[in-house]
Design a protein around this motif. Structure first.
Motif, PDB file in Angstrom:
ATOM      1  N   GLY A  60     -23.486 -26.833  75.613  1.00 52.10           N
ATOM      2  CA  GLY A  60     -24.770 -26.022  75.533  1.00 52.10           C
ATOM      3  C   GLY A  60     -25.687 -26.436  74.274  1.00 52.10           C
ATOM      4  N   ASP A  61     -24.824 -26.977  73.262  1.00 55.86           N
ATOM      5  CA  ASP A  61     -25.613 -27.059  71.985  1.00 55.86           C
ATOM      6  C   ASP A  61     -25.901 -28.904  71.995  1.00 55.86           C
ATOM      7  OD1 ASP A  61     -25.835 -24.703  71.208  1.00 55.86           O
ATOM      8  OD2 ASP A  61     -24.158 -24.581  70.129  1.00 55.86           O
ATOM      9  N   TYR A  62     -25.067 -29.628  72.766  1.00 56.97           N
ATOM     10  CA  TYR A  62     -25.088 -30.924  72.488  1.00 56.97           C
ATOM     11  C   TYR A  62     -25.205 -31.564  74.023  1.00 56.97           C
ATOM     12  CZ  TYR A  62     -24.024 -29.755  67.818  1.00 56.97           C
ATOM     13  OH  TYR A  62     -23.959 -29.258  66.678  1.00 56.97           O
ATOM     14  N   THR A  63     -25.504 -32.772  74.080  1.00 57.39           N
ATOM     15  CA  THR A  63     -25.781 -33.315  75.382  1.00 57.39           C
ATOM     16  C   THR A  63     -24.779 -34.573  75.898  1.00 57.39           C
ATOM     17  OG1 THR A  63     -28.368 -32.892  75.221  1.00 57.39           O
ATOM     18  CG2 THR A  63     -27.494 -34.502  76.778  1.00 57.39           C
ATOM     19  N   PRO A  64     -23.761 -34.484  76.632  1.00 60.31           N
ATOM     20  CA  PRO A  64     -22.892 -35.278  76.900  1.00 60.31           C
ATOM     21  C   PRO A  64     -23.757 -36.301  78.044  1.00 60.31           C
ATOM     22  CG  PRO A  64     -21.962 -33.127  77.529  1.00 60.31           C
ATOM     23  CD  PRO A  64     -23.303 -32.955  77.164  1.00 60.31           C
ATOM     24  N   PHE A  65     -23.483 -37.627  77.561  1.00 65.06           N
ATOM     25  CA  PHE A  65     -24.491 -38.574  78.180  1.00 65.06           C
ATOM     26  C   PHE A  65     -23.394 -39.808  78.849  1.00 65.06           C
ATOM     27  CE2 PHE A  65     -24.710 -40.150  73.982  1.00 65.06           C
ATOM     28  CZ  PHE A  65     -24.425 -41.393  74.011  1.00 65.06           C
ATOM     29  N   GLY A  66     -22.113 -39.731  79.054  1.00 63.85           N
ATOM     30  CA  GLY A  66     -21.291 -40.764  79.331  1.00 63.85           C
ATOM     31  C   GLY A  66     -19.996 -40.222  78.822  1.00 63.85           C
ATOM     32  N   LYS A  67     -18.988 -41.169  79.379  1.00 65.61           N
ATOM     33  CA  LYS A  67     -17.573 -41.034  78.916  1.00 65.61           C
ATOM     34  C   LYS A  67     -16.677 -42.323  78.706  1.00 65.61           C
ATOM     35  CE  LYS A  67     -16.124 -40.919  83.968  1.00 65.61           C
ATOM     36  NZ  LYS A  67     -15.748 -39.953  85.077  1.00 65.61           N
ATOM     37  N   VAL A  68     -15.763 -42.293  77.846  1.00 64.25           N
ATOM     38  CA  VAL A  68     -14.892 -43.488  77.791  1.00 64.25           C
ATOM     39  C   VAL A  68     -14.025 -43.758  79.019  1.00 64.25           C
ATOM     40  CG1 VAL A  68     -13.103 -44.448  76.362  1.00 64.25           C
ATOM     41  CG2 VAL A  68     -14.880 -42.853  75.449  1.00 64.25           C
ATOM     42  N   ILE A  69     -14.134 -44.858  79.570  1.00 64.81           N
ATOM     43  CA  ILE A  69     -13.493 -45.148  80.978  1.00 64.81           C
ATOM     44  C   ILE A  69     -12.093 -46.390  80.476  1.00 64.81           C
ATOM     45  CG2 ILE A  69     -15.162 -44.732  82.417  1.00 64.81           C
ATOM     46  CD1 ILE A  69     -15.773 -47.432  82.547  1.00 64.81           C
ATOM     47  N   GLU A  70     -12.557 -46.969  79.458  1.00 65.15           N
ATOM     48  CA  GLU A  70     -11.262 -48.259  78.874  1.00 65.15           C
ATOM     49  C   GLU A  70     -11.170 -47.982  77.623  1.00 65.15           C
ATOM     50  OE1 GLU A  70     -12.048 -51.876  80.421  1.00 65.15           O
ATOM     51  OE2 GLU A  70     -12.342 -51.271  82.556  1.00 65.15           O
ATOM     52  N   GLY A  71      -9.955 -47.937  77.066  1.00 67.43           N
ATOM     53  CA  GLY A  71      -9.747 -48.088  75.455  1.00 67.43           C
ATOM     54  C   GLY A  71      -9.701 -46.852  74.738  1.00 67.43           C
ATOM     55  N   MET A  72      -9.520 -45.682  75.385  1.00 64.93           N
ATOM     56  CA  MET A  72      -9.233 -44.313  74.846  1.00 64.93           C
ATOM     57  C   MET A  72      -8.345 -44.546  73.336  1.00 64.93           C
ATOM     58  SD  MET A  72     -10.994 -41.583  74.679  1.00 64.93           S
ATOM     59  CE  MET A  72     -10.789 -40.280  73.691  1.00 64.93           C
ATOM     60  N   ASP A  73      -7.367 -45.633  73.671  1.00 67.18           N
ATOM     61  CA  ASP A  73      -6.321 -45.832  72.627  1.00 67.18           C
ATOM     62  C   ASP A  73      -7.029 -46.349  71.479  1.00 67.18           C
ATOM     63  OD1 ASP A  73      -6.854 -47.924  74.175  1.00 67.18           O
ATOM     64  OD2 ASP A  73      -5.066 -48.897  73.210  1.00 67.18           O
ATOM     65  N   VAL A  74      -7.953 -47.152  71.746  1.00 68.12           N
ATOM     66  CA  VAL A  74      -8.686 -47.675  70.189  1.00 68.12           C
ATOM     67  C   VAL A  74      -9.539 -46.343  69.469  1.00 68.12           C
ATOM     68  CG1 VAL A  74     -10.585 -48.962  69.563  1.00 68.12           C
ATOM     69  CG2 VAL A  74      -8.976 -49.630  71.237  1.00 68.12           C
ATOM     70  N   VAL A  75     -10.244 -45.328  70.401  1.00 66.80           N
ATOM     71  CA  VAL A  75     -10.729 -44.037  70.077  1.00 66.80           C
ATOM     72  C   VAL A  75      -9.652 -43.389  69.222  1.00 66.80           C
ATOM     73  CG1 VAL A  75     -12.093 -42.107  70.509  1.00 66.80           C
ATOM     74  CG2 VAL A  75     -12.600 -44.202  71.792  1.00 66.80           C
ATOM     75  N   ASP A  76      -8.596 -43.405  69.764  1.00 65.06           N
ATOM     76  CA  ASP A  76      -7.680 -42.421  69.157  1.00 65.06           C
ATOM     77  C   ASP A  76      -7.109 -43.007  67.529  1.00 65.06           C
ATOM     78  OD1 ASP A  76      -7.533 -40.372  70.821  1.00 65.06           O
ATOM     79  OD2 ASP A  76      -6.017 -41.257  72.035  1.00 65.06           O
ATOM     80  N   LYS A  77      -7.303 -44.504  67.662  1.00 71.85           N
ATOM     81  CA  LYS A  77      -6.740 -45.327  66.607  1.00 71.85           C
ATOM     82  C   LYS A  77      -7.842 -45.163  65.564  1.00 71.85           C
ATOM     83  CE  LYS A  77      -5.264 -49.798  65.287  1.00 71.85           C
ATOM     84  NZ  LYS A  77      -5.065 -51.235  65.804  1.00 71.85           N
ATOM     85  N   ILE A  78      -9.019 -45.151  65.859  1.00 76.25           N
ATOM     86  CA  ILE A  78     -10.207 -45.009  64.880  1.00 76.25           C
ATOM     87  C   ILE A  78     -10.118 -43.410  64.222  1.00 76.25           C
ATOM     88  CG2 ILE A  78     -12.599 -44.682  64.548  1.00 76.25           C
ATOM     89  CD1 ILE A  78     -12.874 -46.731  66.656  1.00 76.25           C
ATOM     90  N   ASN A  79      -9.644 -42.330  65.151  1.00 72.12           N
ATOM     91  CA  ASN A  79      -9.669 -40.993  64.789  1.00 72.12           C
ATOM     92  C   ASN A  79      -8.362 -40.884  63.901  1.00 72.12           C
ATOM     93  OD1 ASN A  79      -8.567 -38.042  65.779  1.00 72.12           O
ATOM     94  ND2 ASN A  79     -10.646 -38.128  65.135  1.00 72.12           N
ATOM     95  N   ASN A  80      -7.624 -41.648  63.764  1.00 73.23           N
ATOM     96  CA  ASN A  80      -6.422 -41.518  62.695  1.00 73.23           C
ATOM     97  C   ASN A  80      -6.544 -42.162  61.502  1.00 73.23           C
ATOM     98  OD1 ASN A  80      -4.778 -39.814  64.498  1.00 73.23           O
ATOM     99  ND2 ASN A  80      -4.162 -41.639  65.934  1.00 73.23           N
ATOM    100  N   VAL A  81      -7.785 -42.946  61.358  1.00 72.95           N
ATOM    101  CA  VAL A  81      -7.741 -43.614  59.935  1.00 72.95           C
ATOM    102  C   VAL A  81      -7.835 -42.581  58.701  1.00 72.95           C
ATOM    103  CG1 VAL A  81      -8.959 -45.575  60.967  1.00 72.95           C
ATOM    104  CG2 VAL A  81     -10.427 -43.539  60.083  1.00 72.95           C
TER     105      VAL A  81
END
Length: 240
Positions: free
Chosen positions: A198-219
């Motif tokens: 309701g406050d921000y606009t989703p405009f897509g989703k990760v379909i490959e490589g979510m493990d890389v997103v998690d890796k970035i989140n753990n730095v």
């Protein structure tokens, strides 16, 4: 007398043929004279002027909506964008019915804006946020593309599930929560961060490589959630 008439009768067609040939040669010569020569240098100049005009075009608050409205008409459905980072790559698929945000992300990708930008904000078990940098080249890219915001589009039914890519709002003079077009964030919370709906606009989703997103989140991060070691988006590209 008869011989003279016969000779004259024989010569007359020859005179006619020669005359026709001369007239034909004259017309051919005139045609060549009247033919416009294609000046390759003029074409090159015109192409360069067109390119310069495109490079000088800047988006602003007055023209951005119309520009993206027309730009999205030419885009395919189910567009995917691959982001190659210094920690690996991942792919996002853009939603078709969020036209301005989709068009904006594709446009910036094709302009090379995200190349060499960074994930400048990392909040553990919440989000990674990209599209900015401490490098002045990113600021220069923004100036060249233009200054504008996008209207929120939060009523399409999309929620901030894990893996959702969404657009933050600008913090400057922005009572209507208009979106900051140069940045994006990706939700890593399991199963999602629904308080953002309701406050921000989703405009897509990760379909490959979510493990890389998690890796970035753990730095490891420091003050302001900025990673101690820069995490670069080395290249962003639309997959054809």
């Amino acid at each position: 007398m008869l011989l003279k008439r016969i000779a004259f009768s024989a010569i007359l067609p020859l005179i006619f043929i020669v005359g026709c040939k001369e007239e034909s040669d004259k017309k051919s010569s005139d045609t060549k004279k009247n033919t416009v020569q294609i000046d390759s240098s003029a074409i090159e100049v015109a192409e360069n002027e067109k390119k310069e005009a495109e490079e000088k075009f800047e988006l602003n608050e007055e023209n951005a909506i119309d520009f993206f409205f027309n730009y999205q008409k030419e885009l395919d459905d189910n567009i995917k964008v691959k982001l190659t980072t210094s920690l690996g790559d991942f792919t996002v698929q853009l939603y078709d019915n969020v036209p301005y945000h989709k068009a904006n992300f594709v446009y910036l990708t094709k302009k090379g804006y995200f190349d060499n930008s960074q994930f400048h904000r990392v909040v553990k078990d919440f989000i990674i946020q990209g599209g900015n940098a401490d490098d002045k080249s990113i600021a220069e890219k923004r100036r060249a593309i233009g200054r504008y915001l996008l209207p929120p589009d939060t009523r399409k039914g999309y929620k901030h599930h894990r893996g959702t890519i969404s657009m933050p709002s600008s913090e400057i003079n922005n009572p209507h929560m208009l979106a900051s077009p140069y940045e994006f964030f990706i939700v890593v919370t399991q199963p999602g961060s629904y308080h953002l709906d309701g406050d921000y606009t989703p405009f897509g989703k990760v379909i490959e490589g979510m493990d890389v997103v998690d890796k970035i989140n753990n730095v490891r991060v420091g003050k302001g959630d900025w990673p101690f070691q820069n995490v670069y988006i080395e290249k962003a590209e639309v997959l054809e």
